[in-house]
Design a protein around this motif. Structure first.
Motif, PDB file in Angstrom:
ATOM      1  N   ALA A 164       0.834  -1.208   0.000  1.00 43.10           N
ATOM      2  CA  ALA A 164       0.000   0.000   0.000  1.00 43.10           C
ATOM      3  C   ALA A 164       0.865   1.252   0.000  1.00 43.10           C
ATOM      4  CB  ALA A 164      -0.923  -0.014   1.216  1.00 43.10           C
ATOM      5  N   ALA A 165       1.947   1.220   0.773  1.00 42.44           N
ATOM      6  CA  ALA A 165       2.859   2.373   0.817  1.00 42.44           C
ATOM      7  C   ALA A 165       3.530   2.590  -0.538  1.00 42.44           C
ATOM      8  CB  ALA A 165       3.910   2.158   1.903  1.00 42.44           C
ATOM      9  N   PHE A 166       3.897   1.504  -1.214  1.00 42.54           N
ATOM     10  CA  PHE A 166       4.515   1.629  -2.534  1.00 42.54           C
ATOM     11  C   PHE A 166       3.549   2.282  -3.531  1.00 42.54           C
ATOM     12  CE2 PHE A 166       8.526  -1.050  -2.963  1.00 42.54           C
ATOM     13  CZ  PHE A 166       8.836  -0.942  -1.616  1.00 42.54           C
ATOM     14  N   VAL A 167       2.275   1.921  -3.440  1.00 42.94           N
ATOM     15  CA  VAL A 167       1.271   2.533  -4.322  1.00 42.94           C
ATOM     16  C   VAL A 167       1.174   4.029  -4.060  1.00 42.94           C
ATOM     17  CG1 VAL A 167      -1.192   2.618  -4.868  1.00 42.94           C
ATOM     18  CG2 VAL A 167      -0.054   0.409  -4.598  1.00 42.94           C
ATOM     19  N   VAL A 168       1.148   4.409  -2.789  1.00 46.78           N
ATOM     20  CA  VAL A 168       1.063   5.830  -2.438  1.00 46.78           C
ATOM     21  C   VAL A 168       2.317   6.574  -2.885  1.00 46.78           C
ATOM     22  CG1 VAL A 168       0.929   7.458  -0.507  1.00 46.78           C
ATOM     23  CG2 VAL A 168      -0.528   5.426  -0.535  1.00 46.78           C
ATOM     24  N   PHE A 169       3.481   5.957  -2.716  1.00 48.90           N
ATOM     25  CA  PHE A 169       4.722   6.590  -3.183  1.00 48.90           C
ATOM     26  C   PHE A 169       4.662   6.851  -4.691  1.00 48.90           C
ATOM     27  CE2 PHE A 169       7.300   4.520   0.470  1.00 48.90           C
ATOM     28  CZ  PHE A 169       7.065   5.614   1.277  1.00 48.90           C
ATOM     29  N   TYR A 170       4.125   5.877  -5.426  1.00 50.61           N
ATOM     30  CA  TYR A 170       4.025   6.026  -6.885  1.00 50.61           C
ATOM     31  C   TYR A 170       3.078   7.169  -7.249  1.00 50.61           C
ATOM     32  CZ  TYR A 170       2.956   4.946 -11.755  1.00 50.61           C
ATOM     33  OH  TYR A 170       2.780   5.035 -13.122  1.00 50.61           O
ATOM     34  N   ILE A 171       1.945   7.253  -6.554  1.00 57.70           N
ATOM     35  CA  ILE A 171       0.983   8.319  -6.831  1.00 57.70           C
ATOM     36  C   ILE A 171       1.566   9.680  -6.471  1.00 57.70           C
ATOM     37  CG2 ILE A 171      -1.268   9.262  -6.151  1.00 57.70           C
ATOM     38  CD1 ILE A 171      -2.192   6.359  -5.728  1.00 57.70           C
TER      39      ILE A 171
END
Length: 733
Positions: free
Chosen positions: A339-346
């Protein structure tokens, strides 16, 4: 009068002349600067060599002091343990009994492997184990975190006995001493990690000395290893602080040897995760702190992702080695990291917009990461049909004032002293031993500095995150500042986890006293680096001296307090079981006592203190009805269901009537919907009265209704042991 062309020529010549003079002046300055530089270089020809020598000397002194304080801490813990029990002079059964509750259960597997004909035979017995949960074959390596016992067994079997004799006495080479000494050595390494962390954060090994002394002199609140040696945290916490030190090093700007740091970090993180079933929750808090530091753009997202990836790999590798342990596979940290990786990407590498926009984005990122985490975790649990960690979430809800107030599992945790809120006397002790005031001052200053610099950055006063005020060159300190907040929250709500917070107190308190940047900020600008160093080192030495004078008398008095293990009733119980019962006789009783039965006698158990399995929790609740208001026929059926040969009753459990309702009989009554003894009328909403007497108390009178099913076979001041008869009989006295 001169013509216009003549005037222009004169102006041109004047301009050229001025330019020529400026060039000459500039060249002159450059020449003078070069001459001065050459002169300075000539004066300081030997300075680089002396600087290198000074650096090497300082590092050498620091490493020597680190080794000394680490050894002294390990020796101190061993001495406290020895003085409290006279461990080296009591009988082996008494040594084993001293490993109370789950400590005895864990050590029993080391003992079993030592007794096995070979390591592979010992491993096979662990993988196909029928003794720990009678009538149920379980894989100990899957269910429990006992790979450390396996490793210690391998080391014990293959380290030459001659090497043992060079280091230890003959007595100290016995398996039980090898085991406890290994743990004390690990905790010496823990102090080394704290020393290095404080040294690294402050650029002074004096800070390392002070942090170590803070930790040692506040041992009541920083460690309990002297009394709970085989507990999983005793193995895990040294690796936690090693990996935290490596993470701190990794987050330093322009640090070299990133790959080496990542490899070392991975090894330490894996060992930490392997050693403790609660490591996943600590890693989750660490992931929160890393995510927060990265989302504020204090550390590069690239670095945050690498550390989180190592966390994920560690948990997954442990899950594999534990034969697909479902509690590890469904760990929240494994859901949070994707989930954190997704937020970092966004988010991207840089924030945009005005202050209000950035605040809104931050809130959105936080909400999004938790929503994604919940979605991923629920999906994983549905796929693997996992419910064994449900009691953890019920415990959290209870802490928040929600959940079922009668639930047995939840109340059992809440009533455990280790899971209560942090008591006030903890702060009194930490203040009296000097660490708390320095920690609070330092942490408050760092939090204010963090808020101030983030506010300035978000307001657009500084668009370059690399110039992040006080934290521009010290992002690792910002990470530590945020990480401590999460550990402090955990410690304040759950006493058992204060050992995550208090070592950080020691480190940050020492850094606040010995850090160059802090003193440079507060001292007059007229002070050069030499004078700032003199002041900070002088103050650190003064604090070390004050700490030593304040705490050393209590330590000396403690070391002079000699005691001896004394528990004749438990010794009698264990010796009677060994002499008077069959090897295959199954025992039931309190979880804490049965761990000792397993260790001292090797008899099969029906339940035990490792409470992380749903089926075991249900079985324990059913067998614990012997402390509830239960008919003898019902209890007999339960015992026969689990093929119980003997059950052990303890008056310290049966007769307890705590005002807070935390006695085991009261908890069972609540779960059964009955009014516990001694409850006030306003506390009995929805409960009913029972005319059935309490089984554990009523059976003591030898009434025919009870003696029809059970026979008293051992009785002392602490325990009553009853045999479960194969068939009910009417020929009883």
């Amino acid at each position: 009068m001169a013509s216009n062309s003549d005037v222009r020529k004169r102006k041109s010549r004047m301009t050229q002349s001025a330019d020529f003079k400026k060039k000459n002046a500039s060249n002159s300055k450059n020449i003078n600067a070069a001459k001065q530089g050459a002169a300075d270089q000539g004066k300081n020809e030997a300075k680089p060599g002396w600087n290198l020598f000074g650096i090497l000397l300082s590092i050498s002194v620091g490493l020597v002091l680190m080794t000394v304080v680490s050894y002294k801490h390990a020796e101190y813990m061993f001495t406290i343990h020895e003085n409290n029990l006279w461990f080296s002079n009591i009988k082996e059964v008494e040594r084993e009994i001293s490993f109370r509750t789950e400590s005895g259960l864990y050590y029993s597997y080391f003992k079993d492997m030592i007794k096995a004909p070979s390591i592979f035979t010992g491993l096979k017995r662990l993988i196909y184990n029928n003794d720990t949960e009678h009538l149920r074959t379980i894989n100990i390596l899957q269910r429990f975190n006992i790979y450390q016992e396996v490793v210690l067994n391998v080391l014990y079997e293959y380290i030459p006995i001659r090497l043992f004799n060079l280091i230890f006495s003959k007595l100290q080479t016995q398996p039980i001493f090898f085991y406890i000494n290994s743990v004390f050595v690990l905790h010496g390494c823990l102090v080394s990690a704290l020393f290095v962390m404080a040294w690294m954060l402050s650029s002074s090994w004096l800070a390392g000395v002070l942090a170590s002394l803070f930790y040692i002199f506040n041992r009541i609140d920083t460690t309990r290893v002297a009394y709970t040696i085989p507990l999983r945290e005793s193995f895990a916490l040294p690796f936690l602080w090693i990996q935290l030190t490596l993470v701190t090093w990794f987050f330093r700007p322009n640090m070299k040897r990133e790959k080496l740091c990542l490899w070392l970090m991975g090894i330490a993180m894996f060992c930490f995760t392997m050693a403790w079933q609660f490591a996943q929750f600590v890693l989750l808090l660490q992931a929160f702190a890393i995510f927060g530091t990265a989302i504020l753009e204090i550390i590069p997202i690239r670095k945050a992702q690498r550390v989180m990836l190592i966390q994920m790999c560690s948990v997954l590798l442990v899950a594999i080695l534990q034969f697909g342990n479902q509690m590890m596979l469904s760990a929240l940290v494994l859901s949070f990291i994707p989930a954190a990786f997704v937020v970092f990407y966004i988010k991207g590498p840089r924030s945009s917009g005005n202050f209000l926009v950035k605040i809104i984005k931050l809130v959105v990122y936080i909400v999004l990461v938790f929503v994604l985490t919940a979605a991923i975790n629920v999906s994983v649990k549905v796929l693997i049909t996992h419910e064994s960690d449900a009691h953890v979430f019920k415990f959290v809800l209870k802490k928040l004032g929600m959940g079922d107030p009668r639930d047995f599992d939840t109340n059992l945790y809440i009533c455990n002293g280790g899971f209560e809120f942090l008591p006030y006397d903890t702060f009194e002790r930490l203040t009296g031993n000097l660490v708390l005031p320095f920690y609070i001052g330092t942490h408050c200053v760092l939090l204010l500095a963090l808020v101030h610099t983030v506010f300035k950055f978000w307001c657009g006063a500084n668009k370059d995150p690399s110039k992040f005020g006080f934290f521009s060159q010290r992002p690792e300190l910002a990470y530590i500042t945020i990480q401590i907040v999460f550990f402090a929250g955990m410690a304040m709500t759950t006493l058992r986890f204060k050992y995550l917070w208090t070592p950080f107190m020691c480190v940050l308190g020492a850094v606040g006293i010995a850090d160059f940047g802090f003193w440079r900020k507060w001292l007059p600008k007229q002070f050069d680096s030499f004078h700032v160093d003199a002041v900070r080192h002088g103050v650190t030495v003064i604090v070390i001296a004050a700490l030593y004078m304040n705490c050393m008398p209590a330590v000396t008095k403690e070391l002079e307090d000699l005691r001896e293990f004394y528990d004749p009733d438990t010794v009698q119980l264990m010796e009677w079981i060994n002499k008077s019962t069959l090897k295959g006789a199954a025992f039931t009783g309190s979880m804490q006592l049965l761990a000792g039965v397993k260790l001292c006698t090797g008899r099969p158990l029906t339940n035990h203190p490792h409470y992380e399995d749903k089926v075991l929790r249900e079985r324990t609740l059913e067998l614990y009805q012997m402390y509830a208001k239960t008919e003898p026929e019902v209890m007999y059926d339960i015992f026969r269901k689990y093929d119980v040969s003997y059950f052990i009753l303890e008056d310290s459990i049966c007769l307890v009537n705590k005002a807070d309702g935390c006695g085991l009989p009261s908890l069972l009554d609540l779960d059964n919907g009955l009014i516990p003894d001694g409850f006030k009328p306003q506390d009995v909403t929805g409960l009913k009265r029972s005319n059935v007497p309490r089984f554990c108390n009523e059976i003591r009178y030898g009434k025919p209704a009870y003696m029809k099913f059970f026979k008293l076979v051992l009785h002392n001041k602490t325990f009553r042991v009853y045999q479960v008869l194969t068939e009910p009989t009417t020929n009883h006295k």
